[in-house]
Scaffold this motif. Structure first.
Motif, short mmCIF file in Angstrom:
data_model
loop_
_atom_site.label_atom_id
_atom_site.label_comp_id
_atom_site.label_asym_id
_atom_site.label_seq_id
_atom_site.Cartn_x
_atom_site.Cartn_y
_atom_site.Cartn_z
N GLU A 13 0.84 -1.19 0.00
CA GLU A 13 0.00 0.00 0.00
C GLU A 13 0.88 1.25 0.00
OE1 GLU A 13 -2.93 -0.01 3.02
OE2 GLU A 13 -3.62 -2.05 2.58
N TYR A 14 0.59 2.16 -0.92
CA TYR A 14 1.38 3.38 -1.07
C TYR A 14 0.46 4.55 -1.41
CZ TYR A 14 5.60 0.49 -1.26
OH TYR A 14 6.61 -0.38 -0.96
N GLN A 15 0.97 5.74 -1.13
CA GLN A 15 0.37 6.97 -1.62
C GLN A 15 1.30 7.54 -2.68
OE1 GLN A 15 -0.24 9.47 1.79
NE2 GLN A 15 -1.78 8.14 2.70
N ALA A 16 0.73 8.05 -3.76
CA ALA A 16 1.57 8.48 -4.88
C ALA A 16 0.95 9.63 -5.63
CB ALA A 16 1.80 7.29 -5.83
N ALA A 17 1.80 10.39 -6.30
CA ALA A 17 1.35 11.41 -7.24
C ALA A 17 1.35 10.80 -8.62
CB ALA A 17 2.29 12.61 -7.20
N LEU A 18 0.32 11.09 -9.40
CA LEU A 18 0.19 10.56 -10.76
C LEU A 18 0.07 11.70 -11.75
CD1 LEU A 18 -2.35 7.57 -10.66
CD2 LEU A 18 0.14 7.46 -10.79
N CYS A 19 0.81 11.60 -12.85
CA CYS A 19 0.59 12.45 -14.03
C CYS A 19 -0.09 11.56 -15.07
CB CYS A 19 1.91 12.98 -14.57
SG CYS A 19 2.77 14.10 -13.46
N TRP A 20 -1.35 11.88 -15.40
CA TRP A 20 -2.15 11.00 -16.25
C TRP A 20 -1.90 11.32 -17.72
CZ3 TRP A 20 -4.03 6.64 -14.73
CH2 TRP A 20 -4.85 5.93 -15.59
#
Length: 436
Positions: free
Chosen positions: A326-333
């Motif tokens: 389980e992780y928290q992440a920033a995404l560039c879509w």
């Protein structure tokens, strides 16, 4: 400092469409006399005829780019001065090609963010920057770019108005504060087409006392994270076997050392399993060696046979990296099809690929208002968002801030096989919050 000893500087251009990114790079190469003879002759002939040289053509290499007058692909150019070697990535400004900009920015030591002074809205109390200027600055913040040069371009079209230049610098300073930009920011008044403050100081900006662009680039520090100082982290890309009798059987683990140092005799542990062994031998492309450090491509053998395959990681015995799901992440879509938490995606991290579930979209970053949209149910093309995710297999990952090589990943749509997003791990499952 000579070219041979100065640290290589990788830099990109960023900003909106028609801000003059390709023209700036062409002018920089032309004025620094680092073009090929035939390229110089072509530009000199245009100048002799009284025509404005097409500097952008030096980097817009695709036929579609020349026809449409926009940059689509990332164009890499190499040049050197007596003080430093450079790799330039001329990245697209069009919103449609934001993914190409992310690719170019991911390894940059510096970014030149161009602002077209003629397109800044001065009608209100404070100047309003273009959305792509904000989006690209947010991406540079996410990627941890250490140096940003804000080049206020086309000042020749507004008579080198110092007051408007200062207003633009104040607007960008406010933007940097709002998004939490930690980079060293430098401001520079230029005319890329006319060559003002590109290589030499301009007589038309006597009110500017800083360095022109090229000397500024030559002086920038290269402050990449010292990956070699971190605990050893070696993702296994391939297991090399040379079958034979038990006395001469060879089993080598191949990949790139992404962090730390290794030497013969070091104790390592295998992640995620936790088995331990000692390094029997280290081979690099030149043969056998006693030691290696981050960045080297290696083949490693151990003193005992273990169940190790592609996607496993050899780590220092005292490494604090704990495999997690389980992780928290920033995404560039990147994809035309929006992120749908019910859709099946694969996550590729170093050499490991595993199924992943996006369990929550925490928020989407609105680049126009610099606010966080908390109620978002999807990520659309070029959106920047923060998500919680859970992988089918545990990852031996760090945060992106600790080490970009072990904190970055991509998402792949299992149905189309498209790369749909670039991700940066911000925290593990125990984190309380995270910000852009």
């Amino acid at each position: 400092m000579t070219t041979a000893t100065a640290p290589l500087l990788r830099f990109i251009t960023a900003g909106s469409v028609d801000d003059g990114k390709s023209t700036l790079i062409g002018r920089l190469l032309y004025d620094s006399k680092t073009l090929l003879t035939d390229q110089l002759d072509k530009l000199d002939q245009a100048a002799a005829k009284g025509e404005t040289p097409d500097f952008a053509s030096l980097t817009d290499g695709l036929a579609a780019e020349r026809e449409q007058g926009i940059t689509i692909d990332v164009a890499y150019r190499y040049f050197a001065t007596p003080k430093r070697k450079f790799i330039i990535a001329d990245t697209p400004g069009h919103e449609q090609y934001t993914r190409n900009m992310v690719t170019g920015a991911s390894t940059a030591d510096a970014a030149i963010v161009l602002v077209d002074a003629t397109r800044v809205d001065f009608s209100g109390d404070t100047p309003v920057l273009l959305p792509q200027t904000k989006r690209h600055s947010a991406i540079l913040k996410l990627l941890g770019c250490p140096n940003i040069i804000v080049a206020v371009n086309k000042l020749d079209l507004i008579d080198f108005d110092e007051a408007k230049y200062q207003a633009i610098t104040e607007a960008y300073t406010a933007l940097a504060q709002q998004i939490g930009l930690k980079a060293a920011v430098h401001f520079l008044p230029i005319s890329a087409l006319q060559g003002d403050n590109i290589v030499n100081a301009s007589a038309r900006t006597t009110w500017y006392t800083g360095l022109p662009l090229l000397p500024l680039l030559e002086s920038l520090p290269v402050s990449r994270n010292d990956a070699a100082a971190l605990p050893a982290h070696f993702p296994v890309q391939r297991v090399a076997r040379q079958d034979g009798s038990s006395s001469d059987d060879f089993r080598g683990y191949q990949g790139r050392l992404e962090a730390g140092r290794l030497k013969t005799g070091d104790e390592i542990k295998v992640l995620p399993g936790g088995q331990t062994a000692k390094i029997a031998a280290i081979h690099n492309p030149n043969g056998k060696t006693d030691a290696a450090e981050a960045g080297e491509v290696l083949t490693i053998t151990l003193d005992t046979d273990l169940d190790i395959s592609r996607g496993n990681t050899l780590a220092a015995a005292d490494s604090p990296v704990a495999p997690a799901q389980e992780y928290q992440a920033a995404l560039c879509w990147f994809d035309d099809i929006p992120l749908n938490p019910r859709r099946k995606y694969l996550l590729k991290h170093t050499a490991q690929t595993t199924a992943v579930k996006i369990s929550e979209i925490a928020y989407v970053w609105d680049v126009n208002t610099l606010s966080q949209v908390q109620s978002a149910s999807e990520l659309k093309l070029n959106d920047i968002g923060h998500v919680s995710l859970k992988t089918q297999q545990p990852l031996a990952a760090t945060t992106y801030g600790e080490n970009p090589a072990t904190g970055a990943f991509i998402l792949i749509d299992e149905a189309t096989n498209h790369t749909v997003a670039a991700g940066m791990i911000r925290a593990g499952s125990q984190a309380d919050s995270f910000e852009i």
